[in-house]
Design a protein around this motif. Structure first.
Motif, PDB file in Angstrom:
ATOM      1  N   MET A 139       0.816  -1.208   0.000  1.00 31.09           N
ATOM      2  CA  MET A 139       0.000   0.000   0.000  1.00 31.09           C
ATOM      3  C   MET A 139       0.852   1.262   0.000  1.00 31.09           C
ATOM      4  O   MET A 139       0.468   2.283  -0.573  1.00 31.09           O
ATOM      5  CB  MET A 139      -0.958  -0.011   1.191  1.00 31.09           C
ATOM      6  CG  MET A 139      -2.154  -0.932   1.002  1.00 31.09           C
ATOM      7  SD  MET A 139      -3.038  -0.647  -0.545  1.00 31.09           S
ATOM      8  CE  MET A 139      -3.542   1.068  -0.349  1.00 31.09           C
ATOM      9  N   MET A 140       2.025   1.221   0.623  1.00 28.94           N
ATOM     10  CA  MET A 140       2.947   2.354   0.522  1.00 28.94           C
ATOM     11  C   MET A 140       3.341   2.559  -0.932  1.00 28.94           C
ATOM     12  O   MET A 140       3.419   3.696  -1.427  1.00 28.94           O
ATOM     13  CB  MET A 140       4.189   2.100   1.387  1.00 28.94           C
ATOM     14  CG  MET A 140       3.960   2.218   2.887  1.00 28.94           C
ATOM     15  SD  MET A 140       3.461   3.890   3.402  1.00 28.94           S
ATOM     16  CE  MET A 140       4.934   4.821   2.953  1.00 28.94           C
ATOM     17  N   GLY A 141       3.590   1.448  -1.638  1.00 26.12           N
ATOM     18  CA  GLY A 141       3.903   1.545  -3.059  1.00 26.12           C
ATOM     19  C   GLY A 141       2.764   2.159  -3.848  1.00 26.12           C
ATOM     20  O   GLY A 141       2.971   3.046  -4.692  1.00 26.12           O
ATOM     21  N   VAL A 142       1.530   1.717  -3.566  1.00 25.53           N
ATOM     22  CA  VAL A 142       0.358   2.255  -4.256  1.00 25.53           C
ATOM     23  C   VAL A 142       0.220   3.752  -4.001  1.00 25.53           C
ATOM     24  O   VAL A 142      -0.040   4.540  -4.919  1.00 25.53           O
ATOM     25  CB  VAL A 142      -0.922   1.506  -3.807  1.00 25.53           C
ATOM     26  CG1 VAL A 142      -2.174   2.220  -4.321  1.00 25.53           C
ATOM     27  CG2 VAL A 142      -0.901   0.068  -4.319  1.00 25.53           C
ATOM     28  N   CYS A 143       0.380   4.155  -2.738  1.00 29.77           N
ATOM     29  CA  CYS A 143       0.209   5.564  -2.380  1.00 29.77           C
ATOM     30  C   CYS A 143       1.246   6.452  -3.063  1.00 29.77           C
ATOM     31  O   CYS A 143       0.922   7.537  -3.568  1.00 29.77           O
ATOM     32  CB  CYS A 143       0.249   5.738  -0.865  1.00 29.77           C
ATOM     33  SG  CYS A 143      -1.212   5.062  -0.027  1.00 29.77           S
ATOM     34  N   TYR A 144       2.502   6.011  -3.080  1.00 31.14           N
ATOM     35  CA  TYR A 144       3.525   6.788  -3.780  1.00 31.14           C
ATOM     36  C   TYR A 144       3.300   6.756  -5.288  1.00 31.14           C
ATOM     37  O   TYR A 144       3.550   7.730  -5.991  1.00 31.14           O
ATOM     38  CB  TYR A 144       4.915   6.267  -3.440  1.00 31.14           C
ATOM     39  CG  TYR A 144       5.496   6.869  -2.176  1.00 31.14           C
ATOM     40  CD1 TYR A 144       5.897   8.208  -2.144  1.00 31.14           C
ATOM     41  CD2 TYR A 144       5.639   6.116  -1.018  1.00 31.14           C
ATOM     42  CE1 TYR A 144       6.416   8.776  -0.998  1.00 31.14           C
ATOM     43  CE2 TYR A 144       6.156   6.675   0.145  1.00 31.14           C
ATOM     44  CZ  TYR A 144       6.551   8.008   0.154  1.00 31.14           C
ATOM     45  OH  TYR A 144       7.054   8.576   1.285  1.00 31.14           O
TER      46      TYR A 144
ATOM     47  N   TYR B 244       9.287  -2.049 -14.233  1.00 28.33           N
ATOM     48  CA  TYR B 244      10.433  -2.368 -15.077  1.00 28.33           C
ATOM     49  C   TYR B 244      10.053  -2.332 -16.557  1.00 28.33           C
ATOM     50  O   TYR B 244      10.824  -1.886 -17.408  1.00 28.33           O
ATOM     51  CB  TYR B 244      11.000  -3.742 -14.716  1.00 28.33           C
ATOM     52  CG  TYR B 244      11.978  -3.720 -13.567  1.00 28.33           C
ATOM     53  CD1 TYR B 244      13.258  -3.185 -13.743  1.00 28.33           C
ATOM     54  CD2 TYR B 244      11.631  -4.225 -12.318  1.00 28.33           C
ATOM     55  CE1 TYR B 244      14.160  -3.156 -12.683  1.00 28.33           C
ATOM     56  CE2 TYR B 244      12.532  -4.200 -11.253  1.00 28.33           C
ATOM     57  CZ  TYR B 244      13.791  -3.668 -11.448  1.00 28.33           C
ATOM     58  OH  TYR B 244      14.693  -3.634 -10.406  1.00 28.33           O
ATOM     59  N   TYR B 245       8.874  -2.815 -16.860  1.00 33.21           N
ATOM     60  CA  TYR B 245       8.437  -2.871 -18.253  1.00 33.21           C
ATOM     61  C   TYR B 245       8.271  -1.477 -18.835  1.00 33.21           C
ATOM     62  O   TYR B 245       8.644  -1.207 -19.988  1.00 33.21           O
ATOM     63  CB  TYR B 245       7.122  -3.638 -18.357  1.00 33.21           C
ATOM     64  CG  TYR B 245       6.665  -3.857 -19.771  1.00 33.21           C
ATOM     65  CD1 TYR B 245       7.203  -4.886 -20.554  1.00 33.21           C
ATOM     66  CD2 TYR B 245       5.690  -3.038 -20.342  1.00 33.21           C
ATOM     67  CE1 TYR B 245       6.794  -5.084 -21.857  1.00 33.21           C
ATOM     68  CE2 TYR B 245       5.273  -3.220 -21.646  1.00 33.21           C
ATOM     69  CZ  TYR B 245       5.831  -4.254 -22.408  1.00 33.21           C
ATOM     70  OH  TYR B 245       5.421  -4.439 -23.706  1.00 33.21           O
ATOM     71  N   LYS B 246       7.717  -0.550 -18.040  1.00 33.89           N
ATOM     72  CA  LYS B 246       7.445   0.802 -18.522  1.00 33.89           C
ATOM     73  C   LYS B 246       8.574   1.780 -18.209  1.00 33.89           C
ATOM     74  O   LYS B 246       8.561   2.913 -18.702  1.00 33.89           O
ATOM     75  CB  LYS B 246       6.146   1.330 -17.907  1.00 33.89           C
ATOM     76  CG  LYS B 246       4.913   0.562 -18.370  1.00 33.89           C
ATOM     77  CD  LYS B 246       3.646   1.186 -17.817  1.00 33.89           C
ATOM     78  CE  LYS B 246       2.408   0.502 -18.359  1.00 33.89           C
ATOM     79  NZ  LYS B 246       1.157   1.129 -17.867  1.00 33.89           N
ATOM     80  N   GLY B 247       9.528   1.351 -17.382  1.00 32.72           N
ATOM     81  CA  GLY B 247      10.598   2.263 -17.006  1.00 32.72           C
ATOM     82  C   GLY B 247      10.105   3.374 -16.101  1.00 32.72           C
ATOM     83  O   GLY B 247      10.542   4.522 -16.216  1.00 32.72           O
ATOM     84  N   GLU B 248       9.207   3.051 -15.168  1.00 32.61           N
ATOM     85  CA  GLU B 248       8.667   4.038 -14.243  1.00 32.61           C
ATOM     86  C   GLU B 248       9.291   3.853 -12.864  1.00 32.61           C
ATOM     87  O   GLU B 248       9.064   2.848 -12.193  1.00 32.61           O
ATOM     88  CB  GLU B 248       7.141   3.895 -14.138  1.00 32.61           C
ATOM     89  CG  GLU B 248       6.420   4.177 -15.443  1.00 32.61           C
ATOM     90  CD  GLU B 248       4.927   3.943 -15.357  1.00 32.61           C
ATOM     91  OE1 GLU B 248       4.214   4.405 -16.266  1.00 32.61           O
ATOM     92  OE2 GLU B 248       4.471   3.300 -14.385  1.00 32.61           O
ATOM     93  N   GLY B 249      10.112   4.811 -12.478  1.00 32.03           N
ATOM     94  CA  GLY B 249      10.775   4.738 -11.180  1.00 32.03           C
ATOM     95  C   GLY B 249      12.014   3.877 -11.202  1.00 32.03           C
ATOM     96  O   GLY B 249      12.688   3.721 -10.179  1.00 32.03           O
ATOM     97  N   VAL B 250      12.292   3.281 -12.323  1.00 31.49           N
ATOM     98  CA  VAL B 250      13.445   2.402 -12.466  1.00 31.49           C
ATOM     99  C   VAL B 250      13.797   2.351 -13.956  1.00 31.49           C
ATOM    100  O   VAL B 250      12.942   2.612 -14.816  1.00 31.49           O
ATOM    101  CB  VAL B 250      13.120   0.990 -11.920  1.00 31.49           C
ATOM    102  CG1 VAL B 250      12.095   0.283 -12.800  1.00 31.49           C
ATOM    103  CG2 VAL B 250      14.366   0.159 -11.770  1.00 31.49           C
TER     104      VAL B 250
ATOM    105  N   VAL C 125      10.011   6.427  -7.890  1.00 26.56           N
ATOM    106  CA  VAL C 125      11.192   5.739  -7.359  1.00 26.56           C
ATOM    107  C   VAL C 125      10.879   5.148  -5.993  1.00 26.56           C
ATOM    108  O   VAL C 125      11.213   3.993  -5.692  1.00 26.56           O
ATOM    109  CB  VAL C 125      12.404   6.695  -7.275  1.00 26.56           C
ATOM    110  CG1 VAL C 125      13.576   6.011  -6.574  1.00 26.56           C
ATOM    111  CG2 VAL C 125      12.813   7.161  -8.667  1.00 26.56           C
ATOM    112  N   GLU C 126      10.216   5.942  -5.150  1.00 28.64           N
ATOM    113  CA  GLU C 126       9.838   5.461  -3.821  1.00 28.64           C
ATOM    114  C   GLU C 126       8.808   4.340  -3.932  1.00 28.64           C
ATOM    115  O   GLU C 126       8.835   3.376  -3.150  1.00 28.64           O
ATOM    116  CB  GLU C 126       9.275   6.622  -2.991  1.00 28.64           C
ATOM    117  CG  GLU C 126       9.077   6.304  -1.522  1.00 28.64           C
ATOM    118  CD  GLU C 126      10.375   6.173  -0.735  1.00 28.64           C
ATOM    119  OE1 GLU C 126      10.323   5.723   0.428  1.00 28.64           O
ATOM    120  OE2 GLU C 126      11.433   6.531  -1.289  1.00 28.64           O
ATOM    121  N   ALA C 127       7.902   4.465  -4.905  1.00 27.31           N
ATOM    122  CA  ALA C 127       6.910   3.407  -5.117  1.00 27.31           C
ATOM    123  C   ALA C 127       7.594   2.089  -5.434  1.00 27.31           C
ATOM    124  O   ALA C 127       7.248   1.041  -4.881  1.00 27.31           O
ATOM    125  CB  ALA C 127       5.954   3.801  -6.253  1.00 27.31           C
ATOM    126  N   VAL C 128       8.576   2.136  -6.312  1.00 28.15           N
ATOM    127  CA  VAL C 128       9.314   0.930  -6.686  1.00 28.15           C
ATOM    128  C   VAL C 128      10.014   0.328  -5.466  1.00 28.15           C
ATOM    129  O   VAL C 128      10.029  -0.894  -5.285  1.00 28.15           O
ATOM    130  CB  VAL C 128      10.333   1.227  -7.800  1.00 28.15           C
ATOM    131  CG1 VAL C 128      11.329   0.084  -7.952  1.00 28.15           C
ATOM    132  CG2 VAL C 128       9.619   1.465  -9.116  1.00 28.15           C
TER     133      VAL C 128
END
Length: 228
Positions: free
Chosen positions: A149-154, A190-196, A165-168
């Motif tokens: 849920m922390m990942g979802v919120c970020y 990883y697939y979309k390159g979002e946060g990583v 980045v924090e979500a990842v």
């Protein structure tokens, strides 16, 4: 499995997780040591149940007694019973009162469920910032669902500034504990390159299927589940 103990000295009740051989349990109220012989067995609870009561009703009564004496496990149990309407009429406001008592004593699952309550506005006014604060407390203790849920919120910028980045980071923590939806969202990242950095091969390692897939969020994919 949880067991209800009745103190042979002060009469107080509290919860223990095991009744192993030669076990002794310290009473939360008076500090006296009690043994396995002081555990209230299920058969006793059943015999105490009246015609108009179920075994869950009797369990709730004992949990409530222990909760009122400050037993954190019992406080959590009482909250869940009120939340689910098990052994007592459903009352979300009372559930949040008891979740709060247990959460303030550091009970991770209570902190997670309290976060859910603020996230959805169940029994309390919806407050995403407060939800995140409780999720974080549980997540810092290693609670996988709270980490998700922390990942979802970020990821969605709920109660915090959007930070992929924090979500990842949080998805990874939950994913490493086997949380399937966190693994999915991590693969998505990883697939979309979002946060990583975009990495299709890493996405495949996370069992992510890109065709027709969408990122999991609490509202669409995560049913409310209660931790032990």
């Amino acid at each position: 499995m949880d067991y209800i103990v009745k103190c042979a000295y002060c009469g107080g009740t509290y919860i223990v997780n095991s009744k192993g051989n030669n076990a002794h349990f310290s009473c939360n109220k008076c500090g006296a040591l009690n043994g396995t012989e002081d555990i209230i067995e299920t058969s006793t609870l059943q015999s105490q149940a009246k015609m108009d009561k179920t075994e869950e009703d009797v369990h709730f009564e004992y949990y409530l007694k222990a909760a009122e004496q400050g037993d954190v496990k019992a406080q959590y149990k009482v909250a869940v019973y009120y939340d689910e309407g098990k052994g007592v009429a459903q009352d979300l406001e009372k559930a949040e009162v008891w979740y709060t008592k247990a959460a303030e004593q550091g009970h991770a699952s209570a902190q997670y469920n309290l976060g859910n309550s603020y996230y959805h506005g169940e029994g309390v006014k919806r407050d995403e910032t407060t939800a995140v604060s409780w999720y974080r407390k549980a997540a810092d203790q290693g609670h996988a669902k709270a980490q998700f849920m922390m990942g979802v919120c970020y990821d969605k910028g709920l109660g915090v500034v959007n930070d992929e980045v924090e979500a990842v980071c949080w998805y990874r923590k939950a994913a490493e504990q086997g949380h399937a939806k966190a693994q999915f969202n991590l693969g998505n990242s990883y697939y979309k390159g979002e946060g990583v950095e975009k990495d299709i091969r890493e996405a495949e390692c996370k069992d992510y299927e890109p065709i027709g897939a969408t990122r999991y969020s609490y509202e669409t994919a995560e049913e409310r589940m209660f931790g032990a």
